[in-house]
Design an enzyme around this catalytic site. Structure first.
Site, PDB file in Angstrom:
ATOM      1  N   CYS A  47       0.832  -1.210   0.000  1.00 28.87           N
ATOM      2  CA  CYS A  47       0.000   0.000   0.000  1.00 28.87           C
ATOM      3  C   CYS A  47       0.866   1.260   0.000  1.00 28.87           C
ATOM      4  CB  CYS A  47      -0.919  -0.007   1.219  1.00 28.87           C
ATOM      5  SG  CYS A  47      -2.062   1.382   1.248  1.00 28.87           S
ATOM      6  N   CYS A  51       0.400   4.619   7.087  1.00 29.38           N
ATOM      7  CA  CYS A  51      -0.240   4.433   8.392  1.00 29.38           C
ATOM      8  C   CYS A  51       0.718   3.655   9.316  1.00 29.38           C
ATOM      9  CB  CYS A  51      -1.557   3.690   8.221  1.00 29.38           C
ATOM     10  SG  CYS A  51      -2.596   4.417   6.928  1.00 29.38           S
ATOM     11  N   CYS A  54       0.293  -0.081  10.323  1.00 31.22           N
ATOM     12  CA  CYS A  54      -0.161  -1.065   9.337  1.00 31.22           C
ATOM     13  C   CYS A  54       0.956  -1.891   8.709  1.00 31.22           C
ATOM     14  CB  CYS A  54      -0.962  -0.371   8.246  1.00 31.22           C
ATOM     15  SG  CYS A  54      -1.744  -1.556   7.126  1.00 31.22           S
ATOM     16  N   CYS A  91     -16.494  -9.268   5.673  1.00 34.80           N
ATOM     17  CA  CYS A  91     -15.851  -7.968   5.446  1.00 34.80           C
ATOM     18  C   CYS A  91     -14.570  -8.155   4.632  1.00 34.80           C
ATOM     19  CB  CYS A  91     -15.546  -7.335   6.796  1.00 34.80           C
ATOM     20  SG  CYS A  91     -14.707  -5.757   6.646  1.00 34.80           S
ATOM     21  N   CYS A 124     -19.589  -6.223   3.792  1.00 38.08           N
ATOM     22  CA  CYS A 124     -18.855  -5.008   4.145  1.00 38.08           C
ATOM     23  C   CYS A 124     -17.557  -4.976   3.348  1.00 38.08           C
ATOM     24  CB  CYS A 124     -18.558  -5.043   5.643  1.00 38.08           C
ATOM     25  SG  CYS A 124     -17.583  -3.643   6.203  1.00 38.08           S
ATOM     26  N   CYS A 184     -19.364   1.843   8.904  1.00 34.33           N
ATOM     27  CA  CYS A 184     -18.663   1.168   9.995  1.00 34.33           C
ATOM     28  C   CYS A 184     -17.414   2.000  10.232  1.00 34.33           C
ATOM     29  CB  CYS A 184     -18.314  -0.255   9.562  1.00 34.33           C
ATOM     30  SG  CYS A 184     -17.205  -1.095  10.710  1.00 34.33           S
ATOM     31  N   ARG A 256     -17.934  -3.304  17.986  1.00 32.26           N
ATOM     32  CA  ARG A 256     -17.127  -4.507  17.682  1.00 32.26           C
ATOM     33  C   ARG A 256     -15.813  -4.499  18.435  1.00 32.26           C
ATOM     34  NH1 ARG A 256     -19.900  -6.356  13.399  1.00 32.26           N
ATOM     35  NH2 ARG A 256     -20.777  -4.735  12.096  1.00 32.26           N
TER      36      ARG A 256
HETATM   37  N1  SAM Z   1      -6.861   0.499   3.366  1.00 38.27           N
HETATM   38  C1  SAM Z   1      -8.120   0.634   3.976  1.00 38.27           C
HETATM   39  C2  SAM Z   1      -8.156   1.765   4.974  1.00 38.27           C
HETATM   40  O1  SAM Z   1      -7.148   2.300   5.330  1.00 38.27           O
HETATM   41  O2  SAM Z   1      -9.255   2.124   5.388  1.00 38.27           O
HETATM   42  C3  SAM Z   1      -8.661  -0.615   4.618  1.00 38.27           C
HETATM   43  C4  SAM Z   1      -7.809  -1.569   5.404  1.00 38.27           C
HETATM   44  S1  SAM Z   1      -7.191  -1.010   6.977  1.00 38.27           S
HETATM   45  C5  SAM Z   1      -6.113  -2.345   7.290  1.00 38.27           C
HETATM   46  C6  SAM Z   1      -8.581  -1.130   8.093  1.00 38.27           C
HETATM   47  C7  SAM Z   1      -8.384  -0.774   9.539  1.00 38.27           C
HETATM   48  O3  SAM Z   1      -7.715  -1.841  10.207  1.00 38.27           O
HETATM   49  C8  SAM Z   1      -7.548   0.438   9.876  1.00 38.27           C
HETATM   50  O4  SAM Z   1      -8.256   1.635   9.747  1.00 38.27           O
HETATM   51  C9  SAM Z   1      -7.205   0.164  11.337  1.00 38.27           C
HETATM   52  O5  SAM Z   1      -8.172   0.696  12.192  1.00 38.27           O
HETATM   53  C10 SAM Z   1      -7.194  -1.355  11.430  1.00 38.27           C
HETATM   54  N2  SAM Z   1      -5.835  -1.857  11.617  1.00 38.27           N
HETATM   55  C11 SAM Z   1      -4.888  -2.013  10.675  1.00 38.27           C
HETATM   56  N3  SAM Z   1      -3.735  -2.474  11.206  1.00 38.27           N
HETATM   57  C12 SAM Z   1      -3.953  -2.615  12.531  1.00 38.27           C
HETATM   58  C13 SAM Z   1      -3.134  -3.043  13.623  1.00 38.27           C
HETATM   59  N4  SAM Z   1      -1.881  -3.381  13.454  1.00 38.27           N
HETATM   60  N5  SAM Z   1      -3.682  -3.074  14.851  1.00 38.27           N
HETATM   61  C14 SAM Z   1      -4.982  -2.714  15.017  1.00 38.27           C
HETATM   62  N6  SAM Z   1      -5.780  -2.292  14.034  1.00 38.27           N
HETATM   63  C15 SAM Z   1      -5.288  -2.229  12.799  1.00 38.27           C
HETATM   64  C1  DTB Z   2     -11.320  -2.779  11.606  1.00 37.58           C
HETATM   65  O1  DTB Z   2     -11.589  -1.766  12.260  1.00 37.58           O
HETATM   66  N1  DTB Z   2     -10.531  -3.754  12.001  1.00 37.58           N
HETATM   67  C2  DTB Z   2     -10.393  -4.756  10.982  1.00 37.58           C
HETATM   68  C3  DTB Z   2     -11.403  -4.282   9.907  1.00 37.58           C
HETATM   69  N2  DTB Z   2     -11.810  -3.020  10.410  1.00 37.58           N
HETATM   70  C4  DTB Z   2     -11.009  -4.210   8.500  1.00 37.58           C
HETATM   71  C5  DTB Z   2      -8.984  -4.933  10.510  1.00 37.58           C
HETATM   72  C6  DTB Z   2      -8.012  -5.274  11.607  1.00 37.58           C
HETATM   73  C7  DTB Z   2      -6.674  -5.442  10.989  1.00 37.58           C
HETATM   74  C8  DTB Z   2      -5.670  -5.937  11.979  1.00 37.58           C
HETATM   75  C9  DTB Z   2      -4.303  -6.018  11.425  1.00 37.58           C
HETATM   76  C10 DTB Z   2      -4.071  -7.010  10.338  1.00 37.58           C
HETATM   77  O2  DTB Z   2      -4.731  -8.053  10.249  1.00 37.58           O
HETATM   78  O3  DTB Z   2      -3.167  -6.753   9.512  1.00 37.58           O
HETATM   79 FE1  SF4 Z   3      -2.883   1.221   3.372  1.00 40.69          FE
HETATM   80 FE2  SF4 Z   3      -2.819  -0.023   5.727  1.00 40.69          FE
HETATM   81 FE3  SF4 Z   3      -3.172   2.614   5.630  1.00 40.69          FE
HETATM   82 FE4  SF4 Z   3      -5.155   0.997   4.787  1.00 40.69          FE
HETATM   83  S1  SF4 Z   3      -4.381   1.152   6.875  1.00 40.69           S
HETATM   84  S2  SF4 Z   3      -4.385   2.844   3.778  1.00 40.69           S
HETATM   85  S3  SF4 Z   3      -3.931  -0.700   3.926  1.00 40.69           S
HETATM   86  S4  SF4 Z   3      -1.345   1.497   4.957  1.00 40.69           S
END
Ligand code: SAM
Ligand code: DTB
Ligand code: SF4
Length: 318
Positions: A47, A51, A54, A91, A124, A184, A256
């Site tokens: 990506c 973030c 992530c 989702c 979702c 959501c 959730r």
């Molecule tokens: N790229 C899209 C976005 O940014 O909305 C969708 C995927 S993103 C992985 C969805 C959500 O997962 C993020 O907004 C965050 O709240 C959660 N998330 C991602 N990595 C995480 C982590 N290491 N620990 C907890 N929550 C995480």
């Molecule tokens: C949300 O708030 N939590 C979920 C879903 N929306 C998409 C994602 C959690 C991701 C946790 C880190 C991972 O699996 O990489």
């Molecule tokens: Fe990309 Fe992860 Fe940020 Fe979503 S949360 S925009 S997948 S870097």
């Protein structure tokens, strides 16, 4: 709700806060029921965004293997499996900055959604930034909810993301609402923000019109290789307070208990579920990270006398 109202609720004596949250929960929901949702990463890694939490950002060496967008058939197979274990919401997440109308990838996502929406679960997606035309197409294809988290307060947001802004997040959410897709939206705790930041985030959620249909509360999973890899776990009573305050502030939302349950004890999860959380992610994997196993969650639900929410009745074939 104002920030000071939220602060007053949040700082009440813990058991008073929990009692109040429980009462709000019981008067709006079947308190024996929990919704099970299964996640699938349909496009993983690589990506462009930065973030800090992530594992899928291309900026960090996290060991996550990038994978191309999955085929309709592959996704449908996983979705069927999710339905078979009792999930009523499926989702799908994609590691993209966003989606654009006319793009081949977006067309393929629409195909996937059309196929998955035949299975009778809530559908979702979380695809990053979008505008009204994309949101309308997703709705027509059968999406019932769009996940787009604000993640933290507006003040703290620049500390965790620099490639897009808090305002960009709100614009996407507005487009989703205009297309009449359920929103959501929630956040992550344990990234180094203060408790006040969390309440400011909640204040923004309560200002949405309509209020979010669901609010995921994620505890940071400190993914190796990300800038937040060394963050300590959140204090359990801070999590319980936030869950309880969210339940009181947004009585009709599904709250959730999302990422990070592998680091919570059964007792900690029980407190959150008592205080009004009524949904979990179910299945061995989140997007890239581990989730408690299905057997473990089944045992927890049995111990707490919670029943998975029943699937909607299938539409009769005429
Ligand atoms: N790229 C899209 C976005 O940014 O909305 C969708 C995927 S993103 C992985 C969805 C959500 O997962 C993020 O907004 C965050 O709240 C959660 N998330 C991602 N990595 C995480 C982590 N290491 N620990 C907890 N929550 C995480
Ligand atoms: C949300 O708030 N939590 C979920 C879903 N929306 C998409 C994602 C959690 C991701 C946790 C880190 C991972 O699996 O990489
Ligand atoms: Fe990309 Fe992860 Fe940020 Fe979503 S949360 S925009 S997948 S870097």
């Amino acid at each position: 709700m104002t920030l000071s109202e939220l602060q007053r609720i949040y700082t009440a004596p813990l058991f008073d806060l929990m009692e109040r949250a429980r009462a709000t929960f019981s008067s709006h929901w079947n308190k024996r029921e929990i919704q099970l949702c299964t996640l699938l990463s349909i496009k993983t890694g690589g990506c462009s965004e930065d973030c800090a939490y992530c594992a899928q950002s291309a900026r960090y060496r996290t060991g996550v293997q990038s994978e191309r967008l999955m085929s309709v058939q592959q996704v449908v197979e996983v979705a069927r499996g999710a339905r078979a274990i009792g999930s009523t919401r499926f989702c799908m997440g994609a590691a993209w900055k966003g989606v654009r109308n006319g793009d081949g990838k977006f067309e393929q996502v629409l195909e996937i959604v059309r196929a998955v929406s035949q299975l009778g679960m809530e559908v979702c997606v979380t695809l990053g930034h979008l505008t009204l035309p994309e949101a309308k197409k997703l709705r027509e294809a059968g999406v019932t909810a769009y996940n787009h988290n604000i993640d933290t307060s507006e003040d703290f947001y620049p500390e965790i993301v620099s490639t897009h802004s808090f305002a960009d997040r709100l614009n996407t959410i507005q487009a989703v609402q205009e297309a009449q897709i359920a929103v959501c939206c929630g956040g992550i705790i344990g990234m180094g923000e203060t408790e006040l930041d969390r309440l400011k985030m909640l204040q923004v959620l309560t200002s949405f019109d309509p209020p979010p249909e669901s609010v995921p509360i994620n505890c940071l999973i400190p993914m190796p290789g990300t800038p937040l890899e060394n963050q300590p776990p959140v204090d359990i009573f801070e999590l319980v307070r936030l869950v309880a305050t969210t339940r009181i502030a947004l009585p009709k939302a599904k709250v959730r208990l999302s990422a990070g349950r592998t680091r919570l004890t059964r007792e900690a999860q029980a407190l959150c579920l008592f205080a009004g959380a009524n949904s979990i992610f179910y299945g061995d994997k989140l997007l890239t990270a581990k989730n408690p196993g299905v057997d473990q969650d089944r045992a927890l639900m049995a111990a707490l006398d919670l029943d998975p929410r029943s699937p909607p009745l299938p539409t009769p074939v005429r």
